[in-house]
Design an enzyme around this catalytic site. Structure first.
Site, PDB file in Angstrom:
ATOM      1  N   GLU A 238      21.550 163.675 -18.196  1.00  0.00           N
ATOM      2  CA  GLU A 238      21.420 165.018 -16.945  1.00  0.00           C
ATOM      3  C   GLU A 238      22.671 165.554 -17.569  1.00  0.00           C
ATOM      4  OE1 GLU A 238      21.863 161.186 -16.972  1.00  0.00           O
ATOM      5  OE2 GLU A 238      23.614 161.636 -18.073  1.00  0.00           O
ATOM      6  N   ASP A 239      23.398 167.050 -16.580  1.00  0.00           N
ATOM      7  CA  ASP A 239      24.224 167.552 -16.457  1.00  0.00           C
ATOM      8  C   ASP A 239      25.350 166.995 -15.533  1.00  0.00           C
ATOM      9  OD1 ASP A 239      22.577 170.063 -17.619  1.00  0.00           O
ATOM     10  OD2 ASP A 239      22.723 170.638 -15.843  1.00  0.00           O
ATOM     11  N   VAL A 240      26.719 167.349 -16.266  1.00  0.00           N
ATOM     12  CA  VAL A 240      28.129 167.093 -16.093  1.00  0.00           C
ATOM     13  C   VAL A 240      27.808 166.263 -14.490  1.00  0.00           C
ATOM     14  CG1 VAL A 240      29.109 169.534 -15.499  1.00  0.00           C
ATOM     15  CG2 VAL A 240      30.339 167.166 -16.069  1.00  0.00           C
ATOM     16  N   VAL A 242      25.543 166.299 -11.907  1.00  0.00           N
ATOM     17  CA  VAL A 242      24.212 165.482 -11.775  1.00  0.00           C
ATOM     18  C   VAL A 242      24.164 163.997 -11.570  1.00  0.00           C
ATOM     19  CG1 VAL A 242      21.673 165.202 -12.734  1.00  0.00           C
ATOM     20  CG2 VAL A 242      22.708 167.293 -12.357  1.00  0.00           C
ATOM     21  N   LYS A 382      17.163 173.575 -11.924  1.00  0.00           N
ATOM     22  CA  LYS A 382      18.729 174.273 -11.084  1.00  0.00           C
ATOM     23  C   LYS A 382      17.459 175.643 -11.219  1.00  0.00           C
ATOM     24  CE  LYS A 382      22.677 171.909 -11.892  1.00  0.00           C
ATOM     25  NZ  LYS A 382      23.563 171.746 -12.846  1.00  0.00           N
TER      26      LYS A 382
END
Ligand code: NAG
Ligand code: NAG
Length: 424
Positions: A238-240, A242, A382
């Site tokens: 996951e992104d930072v 999220v 996103k």
């Protein structure tokens, strides 16, 4: 009694008179009774070679070769080189017994999870190999084996004494390394923080965030297994900003050279608790030891797996409840996604097709709603919401006919049925 026969007499005499050790005599008499090699330990070897003094890298190869040429000279001898017991084998038979005795009677196997490496060197004799340089120009064990295959008997005998001379110096004290094969640990993690990267975040050699999911999990695991290092992998990432909620994301770790190789149920639970309590940013569950093979289950068919998300969406135009209900009816929407601008610096430009299986909308206020999505793994959420300047089509802006943006994103579930759940 040593298992030697009358017909072995010529060989025995020949080797004995050249000062060869009793074990090499057994080898050339093709004796494969392991106990006989160990028995000689207690009998005492007189002026014979003691193995521990003689084992070094190339000796293993050169001296036996010279011995073999010496024995071959015996008239009327019918002996196949393949029948001669290899030094390596004889050494193993002797050492296994000695090591077992030394360690108080433990079982010693040559194939085991725990490896003990013992390295002997004998500098004086390294020089003996130099003549082989003209046959093979590098000095590795394999190179020497190859060179010995190529070199003619005559040429070998020109450069090397036959029978071999007895060494006058001992080999250097052995270096010992102990190594346990890797242990693999798997589980699932939750991430509750929107400022935590999955792995250490380093840009131009500079650390950006003080911690990471990987480090928060690895530190207690490493200390519980007293391992030297680790490799971390997970089912996607996951992104930072999220969060990962629900049952969490499957992960697995390879623990390098662990000094403790198993934990019982209670210890495993304690380890899980230590990780849970070490920070409020992450939690782990289903922590367990797995096999290297089972680990590949995690990466298997990753593309076909589904993931569920919740996104907090902002709309430019004011909306009413009824404006977003149509979203619930959209099924299996196929997207064409050009590589997002934000990852273009590290991924090749391509157009990927991904499927949103289903969606649902939950009204918050006139500019906000929660969008639930169930998608094929690898969908850029996103970009679907804000459109990425038209690089993802269709996108939510088109569907709602207004600019939309994503304010928050949570992973609700990663539908990979591995590792197996551990009942509480
Ligand atoms: C694991 O890590 C070690 C050292 O950090 C590295 O040498 C090795 O190649 C890694 N193995 C895998 C499977 O990534
Ligand atoms: C750690 O946290 C997870 C997620 O909340 C929970 O399922 C698990 O039971 C916890 N384990 C321990 C031992 O505290």
């Amino acid at each position: 009694m040593l298992p030697l026969k009358e017909k072995d007499k010529p060989i025995i005499q020949k080797l004995l008179s050249s000062g060869c050790c009793a074990r090499c005599i057994l080898r050339f008499c093709c004796v494969s009774v392991q106990a006989a090699y160990r028995q000689l330990q207690q009998v005492g070897l007189g002026k014979c070679y003691s193995y521990l003094q003689l084992i070094f890298k190339f000796w293993f190869l050169l001296v036996p070769h010279s011995c073999w040429l010496h024995v071959k000279k015996e008239k009327g001898l019918v002996l196949d080189k393949d029948d001669v017991v290899q030094v390596k084998e004889a050494f193993k038979w002797i050492m296994q017994g000695q090591v077992a005795k030394e360690l108080g009677g433990v079982a010693v196997f040559s194939k085991s999870m725990f490896e003990v490496g013992v390295e002997f060197t004998h500098p004086d004799t390294d020089a003996d190999c130099h003549f082989l340089f003209f046959v093979q120009s590098v000095f590795t064990r394999m190179a020497v084996v190859k060179a010995l295959e190529k070199i003619s008997d005559a040429k070998f005998l020109k450069h090397y004494p036959c029978p071999p001379t007895q060494p006058t110096s001992s080999c250097c004290p052995p270096g010992v390394q102990c190594l346990h094969v890797s242990v693999f640990v798997a589980g699932r993690y939750n991430k509750f923080c929107r400022s935590l990267p999955q792995t250490p975040w380093v840009i131009d050699g500079e650390r950006r965030m003080e911690s990471s999911v990987e480090e928060l999990i690895a530190a207690p695991v490493l200390s519980a297994f007293r391992a030297d290092g680790f490799n971390f992998s997970s089912s996607g990432r996951e992104d930072v900003d999220v969060r990962t909620l629900g049952n969490g994301r499957p992960f697995a770790m390879e623990l390098l050279n662990p000094h403790k190789s198993r934990l019982n149920r209670v210890e495993m639970k304690q380890l899980q608790e230590t990780i849970n309590k070490s920070s409020d940013k992450i939690r782990v569950r289903d922590l367990q030891i797995v096999t290297r093979e089972a680990m590949s289950r995690m990466k298997e068919g990753e593309e076909e797996k589904t993931k569920s998300y919740t996104a907090l969406v902002w709309t430019q135009k004011p909306i009413q409840r009824e404006d977003i209900t149509f979203i619930d009816d959209i099924k299996d929407l196929t997207l064409d996604q050009k590589t997002p601008l934000r990852v273009l610096h590290r991924r090749a430009l391509a157009v990927r097709q991904r499927v949103i299986h289903s969606m649902n909308a939950r009204f918050v206020d006139s500019h906000h709603f929660y969008l639930g999505l169930k998608t094929q793994a690898g969908t850029y959420i996103k970009e679907f919401v804000h459109g990425d300047f038209g690089r993802t089509k269709p996108n939510l802006c088109q569907l709602l006919n207004t600019d939309t943006d994503i304010l928050e994103l949570d992973v609700e579930s990663v539908d990979v049925d591995w590792p197996p759940a551990i009942p509480e």
